[in-house]
Scaffold this motif. Sequence first.
Motif, PDB file in Angstrom:
ATOM      1  N   SER A  31      -9.082  -1.417  -5.377  1.00 29.19           N
ATOM      2  CA  SER A  31      -9.914  -0.300  -4.921  1.00 29.19           C
ATOM      3  C   SER A  31      -9.402   1.044  -5.427  1.00 29.19           C
ATOM      4  O   SER A  31     -10.156   2.020  -5.471  1.00 29.19           O
ATOM      5  CB  SER A  31      -9.962  -0.271  -3.387  1.00 29.19           C
ATOM      6  OG  SER A  31      -8.726   0.169  -2.828  1.00 29.19           O
ATOM      7  N   ARG A  32      -8.127   1.092  -5.847  1.00 29.75           N
ATOM      8  CA  ARG A  32      -7.511   2.364  -6.223  1.00 29.75           C
ATOM      9  C   ARG A  32      -7.238   2.513  -7.722  1.00 29.75           C
ATOM     10  O   ARG A  32      -7.150   3.643  -8.217  1.00 29.75           O
ATOM     11  CB  ARG A  32      -6.185   2.533  -5.463  1.00 29.75           C
ATOM     12  CG  ARG A  32      -6.370   2.603  -3.974  1.00 29.75           C
ATOM     13  CD  ARG A  32      -5.068   2.338  -3.222  1.00 29.75           C
ATOM     14  NE  ARG A  32      -4.174   3.490  -3.213  1.00 29.75           N
ATOM     15  CZ  ARG A  32      -3.016   3.505  -2.559  1.00 29.75           C
ATOM     16  NH1 ARG A  32      -2.621   2.442  -1.881  1.00 29.75           N
ATOM     17  NH2 ARG A  32      -2.254   4.570  -2.605  1.00 29.75           N
ATOM     18  N   THR A  88       0.828  -1.198   0.000  1.00 32.27           N
ATOM     19  CA  THR A  88       0.000   0.000   0.000  1.00 32.27           C
ATOM     20  C   THR A  88       0.870   1.259   0.000  1.00 32.27           C
ATOM     21  O   THR A  88       0.545   2.254  -0.652  1.00 32.27           O
ATOM     22  CB  THR A  88      -0.957   0.018   1.204  1.00 32.27           C
ATOM     23  OG1 THR A  88      -0.206   0.056   2.428  1.00 32.27           O
ATOM     24  CG2 THR A  88      -1.836  -1.235   1.208  1.00 32.27           C
ATOM     25  N   TYR A 124       2.568   1.983  -3.561  1.00 30.61           N
ATOM     26  CA  TYR A 124       1.621   2.093  -4.676  1.00 30.61           C
ATOM     27  C   TYR A 124       2.147   2.982  -5.811  1.00 30.61           C
ATOM     28  O   TYR A 124       2.146   2.581  -6.979  1.00 30.61           O
ATOM     29  CB  TYR A 124       0.298   2.634  -4.136  1.00 30.61           C
ATOM     30  CG  TYR A 124      -0.756   2.914  -5.169  1.00 30.61           C
ATOM     31  CD1 TYR A 124      -1.507   1.892  -5.730  1.00 30.61           C
ATOM     32  CD2 TYR A 124      -1.022   4.227  -5.565  1.00 30.61           C
ATOM     33  CE1 TYR A 124      -2.494   2.158  -6.674  1.00 30.61           C
ATOM     34  CE2 TYR A 124      -2.007   4.502  -6.502  1.00 30.61           C
ATOM     35  CZ  TYR A 124      -2.739   3.459  -7.054  1.00 30.61           C
ATOM     36  OH  TYR A 124      -3.695   3.730  -7.993  1.00 30.61           O
ATOM     37  N   ASP A 126      -6.163  -3.861  -2.305  1.00 28.14           N
ATOM     38  CA  ASP A 126      -5.983  -2.412  -2.206  1.00 28.14           C
ATOM     39  C   ASP A 126      -5.863  -1.779  -3.587  1.00 28.14           C
ATOM     40  O   ASP A 126      -6.509  -0.753  -3.868  1.00 28.14           O
ATOM     41  CB  ASP A 126      -4.731  -2.108  -1.381  1.00 28.14           C
ATOM     42  CG  ASP A 126      -4.489  -0.615  -1.234  1.00 28.14           C
ATOM     43  OD1 ASP A 126      -5.283   0.048  -0.544  1.00 28.14           O
ATOM     44  OD2 ASP A 126      -3.511  -0.114  -1.820  1.00 28.14           O
ATOM     45  N   HIS A 179      -3.271  -8.699   0.152  1.00 24.76           N
ATOM     46  CA  HIS A 179      -3.802  -7.436   0.677  1.00 24.76           C
ATOM     47  C   HIS A 179      -3.544  -6.306  -0.315  1.00 24.76           C
ATOM     48  O   HIS A 179      -4.430  -5.476  -0.586  1.00 24.76           O
ATOM     49  CB  HIS A 179      -3.141  -7.127   2.020  1.00 24.76           C
ATOM     50  CG  HIS A 179      -3.480  -5.773   2.563  1.00 24.76           C
ATOM     51  ND1 HIS A 179      -4.763  -5.390   2.874  1.00 24.76           N
ATOM     52  CD2 HIS A 179      -2.686  -4.703   2.839  1.00 24.76           C
ATOM     53  CE1 HIS A 179      -4.761  -4.149   3.332  1.00 24.76           C
ATOM     54  NE2 HIS A 179      -3.521  -3.707   3.300  1.00 24.76           N
ATOM     55  N   PHE A 194      -8.633  -7.413   3.509  1.00 19.65           N
ATOM     56  CA  PHE A 194      -8.964  -6.035   3.171  1.00 19.65           C
ATOM     57  C   PHE A 194     -10.064  -5.575   4.107  1.00 19.65           C
ATOM     58  O   PHE A 194     -10.611  -6.363   4.893  1.00 19.65           O
ATOM     59  CB  PHE A 194      -9.397  -5.929   1.694  1.00 19.65           C
ATOM     60  CG  PHE A 194      -9.340  -4.527   1.147  1.00 19.65           C
ATOM     61  CD1 PHE A 194      -8.188  -3.773   1.230  1.00 19.65           C
ATOM     62  CD2 PHE A 194     -10.450  -3.959   0.537  1.00 19.65           C
ATOM     63  CE1 PHE A 194      -8.134  -2.480   0.730  1.00 19.65           C
ATOM     64  CE2 PHE A 194     -10.409  -2.672   0.027  1.00 19.65           C
ATOM     65  CZ  PHE A 194      -9.237  -1.937   0.119  1.00 19.65           C
TER      66      PHE A 194
END
Length: 229
Positions: A126-127, A85, A88, A123, A119, A142
């Motif tokens: 979602s982004r 995360t 990213y 993530d 995970h 998540f």
Amino acid sequence: MPVSNHRFHANMSDNTVVNYQLFLPRDYASTEANYPLILFLHGINRRGSDIQRLDGYGLAWVAENKQDFPFIVVTPQCPADSDWTKEYDSILALVSDIQENHRVDEDRLYVAGFSMGGHGTWDYASRSPQLFVAFVPMSGWFDPSKAMLLTEVPIWAFHCVDDDKVPVSETKDMVQALTAIGAHVNVTYFAGLRHDAYKVIFETFSNAVLFEWLLKQKKTVQSGECRCD
């Protein structure tokens, strides 16, 4: 082609360096075709600065042992004190660089990952649903309260029911949250594999139907949105 080791210098404020391994399909050099790409995110025990920690591991290892693996596989290495995360931006910069320098089918970019990488896969789903068009989280977790971010995202999750590190409830809770808001998610539960990265990754990518499903996920030319053929 064998897996090769590389270092990417991201043009960012902190002069980020990303070590990564690259797998190219065996016929890459003999054709002019574009190939779908899978970004593979490893688990926590492979973090560090020694790229050889990724040797014989993960999706690239699976690809090396298949004669007709039709995907480019990019496996970055997460720094020892970080997670996916936090990485990213640098990982998206890496993917952009791979796209610029290799024959990538830009309508077919996927993310898969195990444990911490699972995970990270949730993530990134979602982004970046506009960049990547399908996601394969394995033994990951998540936040179910963020399920609304995933309503239109193609996901096929995998988890072992006797996982002794990341409880299978983590995936079940996400599936339940998505189902409750009317979203569709594919899920496969294994038995007897615990939290063994080699076994879970191998079993996941031994599923021919998974590859068929991935290749059906692509962007539309007009909108850039995902289309499932």
